[in-house]
Design an enzyme around this catalytic site. Structure first.
Site, PDB file in Angstrom:
ATOM      1  N   LYS A  22      14.379   8.133   9.353  1.00  0.00           N
ATOM      2  CA  LYS A  22      14.238   6.961   8.470  1.00  0.00           C
ATOM      3  C   LYS A  22      12.952   7.068   7.659  1.00  0.00           C
ATOM      4  CE  LYS A  22      12.459   3.031  10.295  1.00  0.00           C
ATOM      5  NZ  LYS A  22      11.242   2.469   9.645  1.00  0.00           N
ATOM      6  N   ASN A  23      11.848   7.450   8.326  1.00  0.00           N
ATOM      7  CA  ASN A  23      10.543   7.425   7.664  1.00  0.00           C
ATOM      8  C   ASN A  23      10.285   8.624   6.778  1.00  0.00           C
ATOM      9  OD1 ASN A  23      10.178   4.968   8.790  1.00  0.00           O
ATOM     10  ND2 ASN A  23       8.772   5.637  10.386  1.00  0.00           N
ATOM     11  N   ARG A  92       9.331  -3.563   4.379  1.00  0.00           N
ATOM     12  CA  ARG A  92       7.985  -3.397   3.832  1.00  0.00           C
ATOM     13  C   ARG A  92       7.800  -2.073   3.094  1.00  0.00           C
ATOM     14  NH1 ARG A  92       4.574  -2.279   6.012  1.00  0.00           N
ATOM     15  NH2 ARG A  92       2.908  -3.427   5.004  1.00  0.00           N
ATOM     16  N   CYS A 116       4.106  -8.104   9.439  1.00  0.00           N
ATOM     17  CA  CYS A 116       5.322  -8.118  10.260  1.00  0.00           C
ATOM     18  C   CYS A 116       4.867  -8.361  11.689  1.00  0.00           C
ATOM     19  CB  CYS A 116       6.061  -6.782  10.118  1.00  0.00           C
ATOM     20  SG  CYS A 116       5.220  -5.439  10.923  1.00  0.00           S
ATOM     21  N   ARG A 121      -0.499  -5.335   8.299  1.00  0.00           N
ATOM     22  CA  ARG A 121       0.054  -4.248   7.472  1.00  0.00           C
ATOM     23  C   ARG A 121      -0.455  -4.325   6.024  1.00  0.00           C
ATOM     24  NH1 ARG A 121       4.769  -2.478   9.977  1.00  0.00           N
ATOM     25  NH2 ARG A 121       4.451  -0.531   8.867  1.00  0.00           N
ATOM     26  N   ASP A 304       4.964   4.719  17.285  1.00  0.00           N
ATOM     27  CA  ASP A 304       6.378   4.290  17.253  1.00  0.00           C
ATOM     28  C   ASP A 304       7.115   4.634  18.537  1.00  0.00           C
ATOM     29  OD1 ASP A 304       6.915   4.937  13.699  1.00  0.00           O
ATOM     30  OD2 ASP A 304       5.847   3.365  14.779  1.00  0.00           O
ATOM     31  N   ARG A 397      17.806  -1.537  11.943  1.00  0.00           N
ATOM     32  CA  ARG A 397      16.961  -1.102  10.823  1.00  0.00           C
ATOM     33  C   ARG A 397      16.608   0.372  10.960  1.00  0.00           C
ATOM     34  NH1 ARG A 397      11.648  -3.662  10.187  1.00  0.00           N
ATOM     35  NH2 ARG A 397      11.660  -1.980   8.668  1.00  0.00           N
TER      36      ARG A 397
HETATM   37  C1  EPZ Z   1       4.256   4.179   8.697  1.00  0.00           C
HETATM   38  O1  EPZ Z   1       3.881   2.855   8.400  1.00  0.00           O
HETATM   39  C2  EPZ Z   1       5.613   4.085   9.374  1.00  0.00           C
HETATM   40  N1  EPZ Z   1       6.577   3.494   8.441  1.00  0.00           N
HETATM   41  C3  EPZ Z   1       5.485   3.226  10.635  1.00  0.00           C
HETATM   42  O2  EPZ Z   1       6.763   3.220  11.273  1.00  0.00           O
HETATM   43  C4  EPZ Z   1       4.458   3.876  11.562  1.00  0.00           C
HETATM   44  O3  EPZ Z   1       4.297   3.070  12.690  1.00  0.00           O
HETATM   45  C5  EPZ Z   1       3.122   4.031  10.825  1.00  0.00           C
HETATM   46  O4  EPZ Z   1       3.322   4.778   9.607  1.00  0.00           O
HETATM   47  C6  EPZ Z   1       2.081   4.745  11.666  1.00  0.00           C
HETATM   48  O5  EPZ Z   1       2.533   6.016  12.005  1.00  0.00           O
HETATM   49  C7  EPZ Z   1       7.103   4.264   7.461  1.00  0.00           C
HETATM   50  O6  EPZ Z   1       6.778   5.433   7.324  1.00  0.00           O
HETATM   51  C8  EPZ Z   1       8.102   3.607   6.544  1.00  0.00           C
HETATM   52  P1  EPZ Z   1      -0.045   3.245   8.029  1.00  0.00           P
HETATM   53  P2  EPZ Z   1       2.630   2.592   7.412  1.00  0.00           P
HETATM   54  O7  EPZ Z   1      -0.298   2.909   6.592  1.00  0.00           O
HETATM   55  O8  EPZ Z   1       2.510   3.674   6.417  1.00  0.00           O
HETATM   56  C9  EPZ Z   1      -3.750   0.315   8.241  1.00  0.00           C
HETATM   57  C10 EPZ Z   1       8.631   2.271  12.326  1.00  0.00           C
HETATM   58  O9  EPZ Z   1       8.758   1.687  13.416  1.00  0.00           O
HETATM   59  N2  EPZ Z   1      -3.665   0.283   6.775  1.00  0.00           N
HETATM   60  O10 EPZ Z   1      -0.164   4.656   8.458  1.00  0.00           O
HETATM   61  O11 EPZ Z   1       2.721   1.189   6.955  1.00  0.00           O
HETATM   62  C11 EPZ Z   1      -2.541  -0.345   8.890  1.00  0.00           C
HETATM   63  O12 EPZ Z   1      -2.729  -1.738   9.001  1.00  0.00           O
HETATM   64  C12 EPZ Z   1       7.433   1.959  11.449  1.00  0.00           C
HETATM   65  O13 EPZ Z   1       9.431   3.128  11.872  1.00  0.00           O
HETATM   66  C13 EPZ Z   1      -4.605  -0.421   6.064  1.00  0.00           C
HETATM   67  O14 EPZ Z   1      -5.523  -1.032   6.639  1.00  0.00           O
HETATM   68  O15 EPZ Z   1       1.404   2.715   8.428  1.00  0.00           O
HETATM   69  C14 EPZ Z   1      -2.483   0.342  10.245  1.00  0.00           C
HETATM   70  O16 EPZ Z   1      -3.391  -0.302  11.110  1.00  0.00           O
HETATM   71  C15 EPZ Z   1       6.537   0.880  12.059  1.00  0.00           C
HETATM   72  N3  EPZ Z   1      -4.535  -0.437   4.701  1.00  0.00           N
HETATM   73  C16 EPZ Z   1      -2.985   1.752   9.949  1.00  0.00           C
HETATM   74  O17 EPZ Z   1      -3.667   1.668   8.688  1.00  0.00           O
HETATM   75  C17 EPZ Z   1      -3.544   0.232   4.019  1.00  0.00           C
HETATM   76  O18 EPZ Z   1      -3.531   0.187   2.765  1.00  0.00           O
HETATM   77  C18 EPZ Z   1      -1.898   2.798   9.829  1.00  0.00           C
HETATM   78  O19 EPZ Z   1      -0.942   2.283   8.918  1.00  0.00           O
HETATM   79  C19 EPZ Z   1      -2.592   0.946   4.764  1.00  0.00           C
HETATM   80  C20 EPZ Z   1      -2.664   0.972   6.130  1.00  0.00           C
END
Ligand code: EPZ
Length: 418
Positions: A22-23, A92, A116, A121, A304, A397
């Site tokens: 998915k990702n 998202r 969420c 996020r 995850d 999802r």
């Molecule tokens: C991706 O989310 C995945 N989703 C998530 O999978 C996964 O848990 C996550 O990466 C971590 O591996 C997709 O790829 C669609 P991040 P993403 O930006 O990109 C902070 C699932 O279950 N952050 O790497 O949104 C954020 O709050 C989902 O399939 C900021 O502060 O995660 C988090 O604490 C859930 N500012 C950390 O970074 C930003 O602009 C990592 O988030 C972006 C992120």
């Protein structure tokens, strides 16, 4: 709404193959916006999130066609630039449309993704990087309004190795003027899969899969064929399910090198793990030992799989300290596991799990995608009747036909109307 009903206590046995990731599929579909012409994507998982991004992209003027084993994506004539709130709030990852739309159209109106269940996020790192590349950005009534002439290459340092942030800016950069360097970039396999698609389209990208990614902007990109990588989180979910039920499961169509951290933890816990090319065999054992985990960016233990691994630790001998370092609220599944008899104590971002002999069947409620998978696993291992997991739209999802796949492994699991 539907619920999942599970009669637990049966060892899972047999073979199962995993679907596409998915990702990886979500950023790759967004990446198709960058190229005039038709793309053919294979191994796209049939999931709610995929149908959501299809609906949003159709409103942008993208034309889709599909066959048994492919999805055709034609972004030749884009007519829109907006991703509406009613769709973005359910998925998202729509933020991934921002970079490509700016690069291709010079304009985008994307509903600011809300938080969420697992955390706030924020997307500040995405927006800051695009401004550094010359985009004008402002928020109005919950929407990101972005405009840009041709984006300019920039040297970007991510405070946090954000996965979709890295993907978004990589997509913005491939048509920008000049060189973009992404530092402290995410290393996840899904980032590399997107880079492979973009390179096939004619982009110049180096260093993906590592901490520094360099992109030289080009004038245009073309349509290509691409096969999505297998889903490492689904792979890990089946590995944990086999261990929890004392079963013997061969998982095919997977990439063992994408689940290295989980494999090591399962072996330390006394689970039998055997790797043959493209396949992993997992044999549960009577004696599962408690082991500690700490979630980290790839190649560390994936956040995850944290909830699913916690379910395993609930029936291990001894205790396990689980530390969640990526998201601020990713223990919502704990209260539901406790309804099934689990002994878990939360202290900030740490959960201390004391293993019990067994979990007991109970009605529980899914709250987010991976928490719902964790509750299904707990139900498969629970004894004494039926576990009913409500609100399984969360599960749909991110998992394609999970009940059917578990039925194929001998589980008593089915859907019912709530
Ligand atoms: C991706 O989310 C995945 N989703 C998530 O999978 C996964 O848990 C996550 O990466 C971590 O591996 C997709 O790829 C669609 P991040 P993403 O930006 O990109 C902070 C699932 O279950 N952050 O790497 O949104 C954020 O709050 C989902 O399939 C900021 O502060 O995660 C988090 O604490 C859930 N500012 C950390 O970074 C930003 O602009 C990592 O988030 C972006 C992120």
């Amino acid at each position: 709404m539907e619920k999942m009903v599970i009669e637990g206590g049966r060892p899972l046995r047999g073979a199962v193959s995993v679907s596409g990731a998915k990702n990886a599929a979500l950023p790759i579909m967004a990446g198709c916006l960058l190229g005039g012409g038709r793309h053919v994507l294979r191994n796209v998982p049939r999931l709610r999130d995929i149908s959501t991004i299809v609906r949003i992209m159709e409103q942008l003027g993208v034309r889709f066609d599909e066959g048994e084993d492919f999805l055709g994506v034609d972004a030749s004539d884009l007519s829109g630039y907006e991703a509406p709130y009613d769709l973005v709030r359910t998925m998202r990852a729509s933020i991934l449309l921002l970079g490509p739309l700016l690069a291709r159209q010079g304009k985008a109106r994307i509903s600011l993704p809300g938080g969420c269940a697992i955390g706030a996020r924020p997307v500040n790192l995405h927006l800051r990087a695009l401004v550094a590349m010359g985009a004008d950005m402002h928020l109005d009534q919950g929407y990101i309004h972005a405009t840009a002439g041709r984006l300019k290459g920039a040297d970007i340092f991510f405070d946090i190795p954000t996965v979709t942030g890295t993907e978004n800016i990589m997509m913005a950069a491939v048509l920008a003027e000049g060189r973009t360097v992404l530092r402290n970039a995410a290393n996840e396999p899904e980032v590399k899969d997107l880079a492979d698609l973009l390179r096939a389209m004619g982009a110049q990208i180096e260093g993906d899969g590592g901490d520094i990614i360099t992109i030289e902007g080009v004038e245009s990109l073309k349509g290509v064929e691409h096969t999505i990588i297998p889903d490492r989180i689904e792979t890990g979910t089946f590995m944990i399910a086999a261990a929890m039920t004392g079963g013997d499961v061969s998982i095919s169509g997977c990439r063992p090198e994408h689940v290295g951290a989980l494999m090591e933890k399962l072996k330390s816990a006394g689970v039998g793990v055997e790797v043959v090319p493209g396949c992993i065999r997992v044999q549960g054992s009577e004696e599962i030992r408690g082991v500690d985990i700490k979630t980290m960016p790839f190649p560390g233990f994936p956040t995850d799989l944290q909830a699913q691994f916690m379910a395993l630790m609930c029936v291990a001998r001894g205790s396990s300290l689980i530390r969640e370092t990526i998201f601020e609220n990713r223990f919502i599944h704990v209260s539901e596991l406790k309804r099934m008899g689990a002994d878990i104590e939360i202290n900030g971002n740490q959960a201390l799990v004391r293993g019990r002999e067994r979990l007991s069947a109970a009605p529980v409620m899914a709250t987010d995608l991976r928490a719902s998978a964790c509750l299904v696993l707990a139900g498969l291992a629970a004894e004494g009747g039926r576990t009913e997991v409500s609100r399984i739209y969360h599960l749909d999802r991110g998992y394609e036909a999970l009940d059917v796949k578990f039925q194929g492994l001998g589980a008593a699991i089915w859907r019912e109307k709530e």
